[in-house]
Design an enzyme around this catalytic site. Structure first.
Site, short mmCIF file in Angstrom:
data_model
loop_
_atom_site.label_atom_id
_atom_site.label_comp_id
_atom_site.label_asym_id
_atom_site.label_seq_id
_atom_site.Cartn_x
_atom_site.Cartn_y
_atom_site.Cartn_z
N GLU A 100 0.84 -1.20 0.00
CA GLU A 100 0.00 0.00 0.00
C GLU A 100 0.88 1.25 0.00
OE1 GLU A 100 -2.48 1.61 -0.53
OE2 GLU A 100 -4.31 0.96 0.46
N ASP A 101 0.32 2.34 -0.48
CA ASP A 101 1.03 3.61 -0.43
C ASP A 101 0.93 4.22 0.97
OD1 ASP A 101 -1.71 4.09 -0.68
OD2 ASP A 101 -1.52 5.54 -2.30
N ASP A 104 -4.36 5.31 6.20
CA ASP A 104 -4.89 6.53 6.79
C ASP A 104 -5.95 6.12 7.82
OD1 ASP A 104 -5.45 9.26 7.06
OD2 ASP A 104 -6.71 9.34 5.29
N PHE A 154 -1.98 16.05 4.25
CA PHE A 154 -2.27 15.43 2.96
C PHE A 154 -1.01 15.51 2.09
CE2 PHE A 154 -3.89 14.83 -1.27
CZ PHE A 154 -4.72 13.74 -1.08
N ARG A 167 1.51 12.12 -9.03
CA ARG A 167 2.00 10.76 -8.75
C ARG A 167 3.45 10.56 -9.20
NH1 ARG A 167 -2.45 7.51 -7.30
NH2 ARG A 167 -4.39 7.93 -8.38
P1 IMP Z 1 -7.81 4.84 4.19
O1 IMP Z 1 -8.85 3.89 3.70
O2 IMP Z 1 -8.41 6.03 4.86
O3 IMP Z 1 -6.74 4.18 5.05
O4 IMP Z 1 -7.14 5.48 2.93
C1 IMP Z 1 -6.20 4.85 2.20
C2 IMP Z 1 -6.11 5.46 0.82
O5 IMP Z 1 -6.44 6.86 0.82
C3 IMP Z 1 -4.70 5.40 0.36
O6 IMP Z 1 -4.44 4.17 -0.31
C4 IMP Z 1 -4.58 6.61 -0.53
O7 IMP Z 1 -4.96 6.29 -1.85
C5 IMP Z 1 -5.55 7.61 0.04
N1 IMP Z 1 -4.87 8.61 0.88
C6 IMP Z 1 -4.90 8.70 2.23
N2 IMP Z 1 -4.16 9.73 2.69
C7 IMP Z 1 -3.61 10.29 1.59
C8 IMP Z 1 -2.70 11.40 1.40
O8 IMP Z 1 -2.21 12.08 2.32
N3 IMP Z 1 -2.39 11.68 0.10
C9 IMP Z 1 -2.88 10.97 -0.94
N4 IMP Z 1 -3.69 9.93 -0.81
C10 IMP Z 1 -4.06 9.60 0.44
MG MG Z 2 -4.25 3.93 -2.49
#
Ligand code: IMP
Ligand code: MG
Length: 181
Positions: A100-101, A104, A154, A167
């Site tokens: 995963e990147d 969050d 962010f 990206r």
């Molecule tokens: P989660 O489901 O809230 O954990 O979000 C995960 C996904 O939200 C990641 O795989 C990202 O694609 C996107 N995301 C969350 N925070 C950021 C950020 O700071 N920048 C860009 N994408 C984010």
């Molecule tokens: Mg993602």
């Protein structure tokens, strides 16, 4: 510094150095496991990270890709996760490494793990480049491997986007607030 970025929080050198370390940890974990290792890249954000990370893995791996979305064009999670593209590989009895990147809220990962678990893999581990633990609503979602813990900002670059842009930056930075206001 580009004039659309407020700060660079991780340089290309810092990212690449950490990936070498993560590669060592992964090699230690998987080197003597006999079953196939399927590296699951979560599109599109983990594309860069996966490409660099797998080059550090010494054993045989199989790539697969999954596309899930929890974000629209905004900087806040919508709270729901949709599967846009599923795996092509049968993961039953195999080791799965989800790449995963960023984790969050943890909702995306929770959903992906739940889905993959039903397919009876030998194991599931998660390697994320970034972790924003302060934002976690799914408290039990803890990545097995994490590149960097970052504050609640962010971020864009090295795979991460804002409305599909940024990206391709080789580093990770914070956008100026006026860029998304
Ligand atoms: P989660 O489901 O809230 O954990 O979000 C995960 C996904 O939200 C990641 O795989 C990202 O694609 C996107 N995301 C969350 N925070 C950021 C950020 O700071 N920048 C860009 N994408 C984010
Ligand atoms: Mg993602």
């Amino acid at each position: 510094m580009r004039d659309d970025l407020k700060e660079i929080i991780l340089t290309e050198e810092q990212i690449q150095k950490r990936i070498v370390e993560l590669g060592c940890e992964l090699n230690n974990l998987y080197e003597d496991k006999l079953e196939d290792l399927i590296v699951v890249c979560i599109l599109k954000g983990a594309l860069m990270f996966t490409a660099d990370l797998v080059r550090q893995i010494k054993r045989q791996v199989v790539f697969d890709f999954m596309d899930v979305s929890s974000y629209g064009g905004d900087t806040e999670s919508s709270g729901s996760v949709r599967i846009n593209k599923d795996l092509e590989e049968d993961i039953k009895g195999k080791h799965v490494l989800i790449v995963e990147d960023i984790v969050d809220t943890g909702l995306t990962l929770k959903k992906v793990i739940e889905i993959l678990q039903t397919r009876e893999p030998a194991s599931i581990k998660v390697c994320t480049l970034l972790d924003k633990p302060n934002r976690r609503t799914e408290k039990h979602i803890i990545p097995d491997f994490n590149g960097f813990e970052i504050p609640d900002k962010f971020v864009v670059g090295y795979g991460l986007d804002f409305a599909e842009k940024y990206r391709n930056l080789p580093f990770i930075g914070v956008l100026k607030p006026e860029m998304y206001e």
